[in-house]
Design a protein around this motif. Structure first.
Motif, PDB file in Angstrom:
ATOM      1  N   ALA A  86       8.512  17.888 166.096  1.00 55.52           N
ATOM      2  CA  ALA A  86       7.727  16.884 165.370  1.00 55.52           C
ATOM      3  C   ALA A  86       6.431  16.540 166.098  1.00 55.52           C
ATOM      4  CB  ALA A  86       8.564  15.621 165.169  1.00 55.52           C
ATOM      5  N   ASP A  87       6.461  16.604 167.445  1.00 59.12           N
ATOM      6  CA  ASP A  87       5.287  16.222 168.232  1.00 59.12           C
ATOM      7  C   ASP A  87       4.516  17.434 168.741  1.00 59.12           C
ATOM      8  OD1 ASP A  87       6.120  13.647 167.856  1.00 59.12           O
ATOM      9  OD2 ASP A  87       7.123  13.484 169.804  1.00 59.12           O
ATOM     10  N   ARG A  88       4.708  18.585 168.106  1.00 56.50           N
ATOM     11  CA  ARG A  88       4.079  19.804 168.615  1.00 56.50           C
ATOM     12  C   ARG A  88       2.554  19.723 168.559  1.00 56.50           C
ATOM     13  NH1 ARG A  88       5.857  20.595 163.536  1.00 56.50           N
ATOM     14  NH2 ARG A  88       4.512  21.655 162.036  1.00 56.50           N
ATOM     15  N   SER A  89       2.027  19.011 167.581  1.00 56.67           N
ATOM     16  CA  SER A  89       0.567  18.934 167.453  1.00 56.67           C
ATOM     17  C   SER A  89       0.004  17.608 167.933  1.00 56.67           C
ATOM     18  CB  SER A  89       0.175  19.139 165.984  1.00 56.67           C
ATOM     19  OG  SER A  89       0.733  18.110 165.178  1.00 56.67           O
ATOM     20  N   GLN A  90       0.868  16.715 168.413  1.00 51.72           N
ATOM     21  CA  GLN A  90       0.384  15.385 168.795  1.00 51.72           C
ATOM     22  C   GLN A  90      -0.542  15.459 170.001  1.00 51.72           C
ATOM     23  OE1 GLN A  90       3.417  12.677 170.072  1.00 51.72           O
ATOM     24  NE2 GLN A  90       2.167  10.869 169.701  1.00 51.72           N
ATOM     25  N   MET A  91      -0.169  16.263 171.003  1.00 52.22           N
ATOM     26  CA  MET A  91      -0.978  16.304 172.220  1.00 52.22           C
ATOM     27  C   MET A  91      -2.371  16.847 171.953  1.00 52.22           C
ATOM     28  SD  MET A  91      -1.053  15.397 175.284  1.00 52.22           S
ATOM     29  CE  MET A  91       0.659  14.906 175.354  1.00 52.22           C
ATOM     30  N   VAL A  92      -2.475  17.840 171.070  1.00 51.45           N
ATOM     31  CA  VAL A  92      -3.795  18.385 170.746  1.00 51.45           C
ATOM     32  C   VAL A  92      -4.665  17.315 170.102  1.00 51.45           C
ATOM     33  CG1 VAL A  92      -5.017  20.154 169.447  1.00 51.45           C
ATOM     34  CG2 VAL A  92      -2.819  20.684 170.517  1.00 51.45           C
ATOM     35  N   HIS A  93      -4.111  16.616 169.110  1.00 57.91           N
ATOM     36  CA  HIS A  93      -4.874  15.542 168.459  1.00 57.91           C
ATOM     37  C   HIS A  93      -5.169  14.417 169.440  1.00 57.91           C
ATOM     38  CE1 HIS A  93      -4.605  17.196 164.397  1.00 57.91           C
ATOM     39  NE2 HIS A  93      -3.326  17.472 164.629  1.00 57.91           N
ATOM     40  N   LEU A  94      -4.237  14.160 170.353  1.00 59.15           N
ATOM     41  CA  LEU A  94      -4.417  13.059 171.289  1.00 59.15           C
ATOM     42  C   LEU A  94      -5.585  13.315 172.233  1.00 59.15           C
ATOM     43  CD1 LEU A  94      -3.245  10.343 172.093  1.00 59.15           C
ATOM     44  CD2 LEU A  94      -1.732  11.526 173.679  1.00 59.15           C
ATOM     45  N   PHE A  95      -5.661  14.524 172.766  1.00 59.85           N
ATOM     46  CA  PHE A  95      -6.793  14.839 173.641  1.00 59.85           C
ATOM     47  C   PHE A  95      -8.104  14.835 172.860  1.00 59.85           C
ATOM     48  CE2 PHE A  95      -3.613  16.513 176.634  1.00 59.85           C
ATOM     49  CZ  PHE A  95      -4.125  16.002 177.818  1.00 59.85           C
ATOM     50  N   ASP A  96      -8.036  15.259 171.620  1.00 55.66           N
ATOM     51  CA  ASP A  96      -9.236  15.207 170.787  1.00 55.66           C
ATOM     52  C   ASP A  96      -9.679  13.772 170.564  1.00 55.66           C
ATOM     53  OD1 ASP A  96     -11.280  16.357 169.169  1.00 55.66           O
ATOM     54  OD2 ASP A  96     -10.137  15.803 167.400  1.00 55.66           O
ATOM     55  N   GLU A  97      -8.708  12.864 170.331  1.00 54.13           N
ATOM     56  CA  GLU A  97      -9.054  11.460 170.126  1.00 54.13           C
ATOM     57  C   GLU A  97      -9.549  10.809 171.412  1.00 54.13           C
ATOM     58  OE1 GLU A  97      -9.146   9.659 167.310  1.00 54.13           O
ATOM     59  OE2 GLU A  97      -8.778  11.557 166.269  1.00 54.13           O
ATOM     60  N   LEU A  98      -9.017  11.244 172.555  1.00 55.16           N
ATOM     61  CA  LEU A  98      -9.511  10.702 173.822  1.00 55.16           C
ATOM     62  C   LEU A  98     -10.991  11.009 174.013  1.00 55.16           C
ATOM     63  CD1 LEU A  98      -6.559  11.472 176.267  1.00 55.16           C
ATOM     64  CD2 LEU A  98      -7.277   9.232 175.440  1.00 55.16           C
ATOM     65  N   VAL A  99     -11.396  12.196 173.615  1.00 59.78           N
ATOM     66  CA  VAL A  99     -12.808  12.562 173.727  1.00 59.78           C
ATOM     67  C   VAL A  99     -13.662  11.782 172.725  1.00 59.78           C
ATOM     68  CG1 VAL A  99     -14.453  14.474 173.512  1.00 59.78           C
ATOM     69  CG2 VAL A  99     -12.236  14.846 174.606  1.00 59.78           C
ATOM     70  N   LYS A 100     -13.119  11.576 171.512  1.00 63.83           N
ATOM     71  CA  LYS A 100     -13.900  10.892 170.474  1.00 63.83           C
ATOM     72  C   LYS A 100     -14.038   9.398 170.738  1.00 63.83           C
ATOM     73  CE  LYS A 100     -12.695  14.076 166.720  1.00 63.83           C
ATOM     74  NZ  LYS A 100     -12.008  14.222 165.401  1.00 63.83           N
ATOM     75  N   THR A 101     -12.983   8.778 171.283  1.00 65.91           N
ATOM     76  CA  THR A 101     -12.984   7.315 171.386  1.00 65.91           C
ATOM     77  C   THR A 101     -13.686   6.787 172.628  1.00 65.91           C
ATOM     78  OG1 THR A 101     -10.797   7.429 172.432  1.00 65.91           O
ATOM     79  CG2 THR A 101     -10.869   7.056 170.049  1.00 65.91           C
ATOM     80  N   ILE A 102     -13.730   7.536 173.705  1.00 65.80           N
ATOM     81  CA  ILE A 102     -14.302   6.997 174.936  1.00 65.80           C
ATOM     82  C   ILE A 102     -15.817   6.911 174.816  1.00 65.80           C
ATOM     83  CG2 ILE A 102     -14.444   9.269 176.055  1.00 65.80           C
ATOM     84  CD1 ILE A 102     -13.656   7.807 178.669  1.00 65.80           C
ATOM     85  N   PRO A 103     -16.416   5.766 175.132  1.00 61.72           N
ATOM     86  CA  PRO A 103     -17.883   5.639 175.058  1.00 61.72           C
ATOM     87  C   PRO A 103     -18.554   6.348 176.231  1.00 61.72           C
ATOM     88  CG  PRO A 103     -16.903   3.588 175.807  1.00 61.72           C
ATOM     89  CD  PRO A 103     -15.764   4.491 175.455  1.00 61.72           C
TER      90      PRO A 103
END
Length: 264
Positions: A93-110
């Protein structure tokens, strides 16, 4: 002439009664002894019978103890298999979570902040970093809370190191992770079954249905059997092309499709 008995008849009668009494007493003793022996024999028989029953019960109890031990071992193995199954399902179920999570870390950090460390534990994540000011930390928290893959962010610490660097503030955040509903629906949504367009495709799909039915017959659990049967039924129900050898109805078969019987 009158006869007078001058013998001691009273003493003789007393002795006679004493002999009769002792004889009766002896007979009563013999009868009592016989009854006692019979009672002892009967009790011994009952004790032996009960001992045999106890031995039988102890043997059966030992066999049941062995079976119970085997059942406990099987339950332990079952619990381990279920735990492994849950872990595999969770990883799936969480196979794609880490990929999206690292992508969101890059998008959200100012641009005015930088991460120095992160640690994930279950559905929570700890973020450590440096920023130019508290406003940059607040902006980062707002970006995190608007992210579909990250939820509420709690400020764990924020300190001003008063050094001469460009980012003197150190901060720590506790972030709860989440998954968007659309992503969860996509993970559980099955693709539509293929539809045969030609007789050859129909034959290939029939072969797939046969394989699913064979897999259902060989399934080890009812859930797997139901899943294979459902897949086979979905493939079968999705077809509009008649089976090879079946008579085609003019109103359901297009004119451009050639059936197995040769009709158009």
């Amino acid at each position: 002439m009158a006869h007078v008995n001058l013998l001691p008849w009273r003493a003789e009668r007393r002795k006679q009664r004493e002999r009769e009494f002792f004889m009766q007493l002896g007979a009563a003793f013999v009868v009592s002894l016989g009854v006692l022996l019979l009672w002892v024999f009967w009790m011994d028989q009952r004790i032996d019978n009960q001992n045999e029953r106890n031995s039988y019960l102890q043997t059966e109890i030992k066999q049941l103890d062995v079976r119970i031990a085997k059942i406990k071992d099987l339950e332990t193995v079952r619990a381990h298999l279920l735990a492994r199954k849950q872990i595999i399902e969770q990883l799936q179920a969480d196979r794609s979570q880490m990929v999206h999570l690292f992508d969101e870390l890059v998008k959200t950090i100012p641009s005015s902040a930088r991460l120095t460390g992160l640690k994930q534990s279950g559905q929570s994540m700890s973020l450590d970093g440096v920023a130019q000011s508290n406003a940059s930390v607040a902006e980062y928290m707002r970006n995190i809370e608007t992210s579909p893959w990250m939820g509420h962010a709690d400020l764990r610490k924020t300190e001003n190191s008063h050094d001469s660097s460009r980012m003197p503030y150190t901060f720590g955040l506790d972030v709860s992770l989440s998954r968007p509903k659309t992503d969860e629906a996509d993970d559980h949504q099955m693709p539509p079954p293929p539809v045969a367009r030609t007789a050859a495709e129909r034959a290939e799909i029939e072969l797939m249905v046969k394989k699913f039915q064979d897999s259902a017959a060989q399934a080890k659990t009812p859930a797997d059997r139901d899943r294979f049967n459902a897949m086979a039924k979905a493939l079968e129900d999705a077809q509009t092309l008649p089976k090879p050898g079946a008579s085609a109805k003019p109103e359901t078969v297009p004119a451009s499709v050639t059936t197995a019987g040769g009709a158009k």
